[in-house]
Design a protein around this motif. Structure first.
Motif: not given
Length: 105
Positions: A73-96
């Motif tokens: 997850v990344m933001s667009d701050e107009g002239s820069s970006s910030r990494i908000i989070t990163a994770y390995y997606p789980s099968a419980e929350k995501w389709e195949d």
């Protein structure tokens, strides 16, 4: 709407920032900065969050350097970006495809 090309431009111009909190979460999850960069480089935006505060953000799906699927997850701050989070997606929350959220039945 955020475009992946814009996020890539921020990387090229050294305009991507990471909070201390996000850095700690990456460490806990075994995610390295090079994995996030590779995910953005190989990835695509699968969700947009235009109403996020204080800046719009997006969810990117891509691959780590070891070819594991990762979400960033990344933001667009107009002239820069910030990494908000990163994770390995789980099968419980995501389709195949790991791009589509599972719906509660």
């Amino acid at each position: 709407m955020i475009e992946i090309e814009k996020i890539l431009t921020y990387y090229e111009n050294d305009k991507v920032f990471v909070t201390a909190h996000a850095t700690e979460r990456f460490r806990q999850r075994g995610i390295k900065t090079k994995d996030i960069r590779n995910a953005v480089k190989t990835g695509e935006i699968i969700e947009q969050y235009p109403d996020d505060y204080p800046y719009p953000s997006c969810l990117i799906i891509g691959e780590t350097v070891d070819l594991k699927t990762i979400h960033v997850v990344m933001s667009d701050e107009g002239s820069s970006s910030r990494i908000i989070t990163a994770y390995y997606p789980s099968a419980e929350k995501w389709e195949d495809d790991l791009k589509t959220r599972r719906r509660d039945k």
